[in-house]
Scaffold this motif. Sequence first.
Motif, PDB file in Angstrom:
ATOM      1  N   GLY A 125       0.774  -1.233   0.000  1.00  0.00           N
ATOM      2  CA  GLY A 125       0.000   0.000   0.000  1.00  0.00           C
ATOM      3  C   GLY A 125       0.803   1.278   0.000  1.00  0.00           C
ATOM      4  N   ALA A 126       2.143   1.183  -0.088  1.00  0.00           N
ATOM      5  CA  ALA A 126       2.999   2.368   0.055  1.00  0.00           C
ATOM      6  C   ALA A 126       3.308   3.014  -1.296  1.00  0.00           C
ATOM      7  N   GLN A 176      -2.147  -4.339  -2.567  1.00  0.00           N
ATOM      8  CA  GLN A 176      -3.183  -3.837  -1.666  1.00  0.00           C
ATOM      9  C   GLN A 176      -3.987  -2.693  -2.284  1.00  0.00           C
ATOM     10  N   ALA A 177      -4.761  -3.064  -3.322  1.00  0.00           N
ATOM     11  CA  ALA A 177      -5.636  -2.112  -4.005  1.00  0.00           C
ATOM     12  C   ALA A 177      -6.913  -1.928  -3.193  1.00  0.00           C
ATOM     13  N   ASP A 180      -2.178   3.914   0.527  1.00  0.00           N
ATOM     14  CA  ASP A 180      -2.224   5.065  -0.389  1.00  0.00           C
ATOM     15  C   ASP A 180      -3.103   4.857  -1.617  1.00  0.00           C
ATOM     16  N   PHE A 181      -3.434   3.613  -1.933  1.00  0.00           N
ATOM     17  CA  PHE A 181      -4.059   3.341  -3.227  1.00  0.00           C
ATOM     18  C   PHE A 181      -5.353   4.119  -3.434  1.00  0.00           C
ATOM     19  N   VAL A 232       5.459   0.526   7.286  1.00  0.00           N
ATOM     20  CA  VAL A 232       5.773   1.951   7.205  1.00  0.00           C
ATOM     21  C   VAL A 232       5.549   2.452   5.784  1.00  0.00           C
ATOM     22  N   THR A 233       4.898   3.611   5.643  1.00  0.00           N
ATOM     23  CA  THR A 233       4.666   4.162   4.310  1.00  0.00           C
ATOM     24  C   THR A 233       5.337   5.529   4.145  1.00  0.00           C
TER      25      THR A 233
END
Length: 461
Positions: free
Chosen positions: A11-12, A41-42, A63-64, A270-271
Amino acid sequence: MKVAVEGCCHGALDAIYQQIKSLEDRNNYKVELLLICGDFQAVRNHRDLQCMAVPQKYRQLGDFYKYYTGEKVAPVLTIVIGGNHEASNYFWELYHGGWLAPNIYFLGHAGCIRANGVRIAGASGIFKNHDFHQGHHECMPYDHGSIRSIYHVREYNIRRLSLLSKPDIFLSHDWPRSIEQYGDTQGLLRKKPFFRQDINSGNLGSPPLMGLLQTLRPDWWFAAHLHVRFEAVIIHGDGEQGPGSDNPPAVPVNPDEIVISDEDIECDLVTEAVSLNEVRTTTTQNPDEIILGDEEEFVEAPGPVIPRSETKFIALDKCLPHRAFLEIVDVEVPHSSGTPTEQTTPLLTYDPEWLAITRAFHQYFTTTPRQATYPDEPTARAQVSAELEWVEENIVREMPNDSSKSPLCVDNCQIFVRTAPGPGSEGSAKLQQPPWYTNPQTVAFCSMVGIENSINPSSST
């Protein structure tokens, strides 16, 4: 063509695109394509999180959704496959592939696409022997078992991929089995000492993927999943035969992976902005390589001598600070790609051979646990050959000079459509699985190829 390759995304997306921009500024080049090797991770909203196989504490939006809702646009054409930590409901909507968001394309549970003529094939998910021979029986709402089995690789897709001619690039989440024997095994063990037992027993990685690697012999193979950077070179030819297995071993547990259990675990997703180890472009062979002879269980029968070639394998880490999660490689573009000179991003087109395979194998697709019987390989290849004639006649036709106007151009068939709302609209249903959404892109793809839409024929209530 400058191609960036990412390991596990988790998701990053913001951090990944930021790192690419930093590399472009530092090195004065332009990255034209990004490939992501799973755990993408959409997640469109909080209800999608309920379809992702991770403990509750790790169900984070990531973030997606910003790229899905249009708040942001991916700055580089991005092609992704699935891993074992995905919003599986959305990936199932686009089983045959499609736009997850503008400029972000999902290759499907299995698929092959062309970017400026470069053939990119891939397989989503991970290998589990107990589900490998089953049909795609999972349906929403997912229960404790199906939320996991939905991302397990099926023989159906491995067989389809094995019928491809040589791709330039192959993407997988899993590593092919015993791939560590073709690189610096001892260096890998220094980084990941807990791999030793699986390496010593020959159980590290996915047996079906090693079979595909030996069959397809792509120039590049990129993978993720085990959260470590590793490179290898596999030499094909001189009588070398491709492996296969009737009873493949289980995939090893990775203690650095997100554990799917009810126990408390430690995993930092962590992103924030990240830094990258220096990009390395050289590969090494393992002087202690174990040569696989006829005594190995997955060597079925001698085949024809194959031309000498090599596959460069690179596995990458997850997107975290100070981890080798991103690699930049130069990929040669075919001179006959036909891309317009004014094209600012790579032109994404369907691969005619994959369309023919999709048509030929659709009759064996099943949504029950019991898988339909497959044809033998000569029969399957004859079916694909016949369907390729259909594709040439009914889809390809006469190719226009401008490839962007060709019926093979993805944008001329599939157009991104938001099927689910973004975050903030879930209300009291925030912790419930979402309703089913029929994706117009899947409808359009099935119509173009001339097959029944068995993925999402109608909306569920």
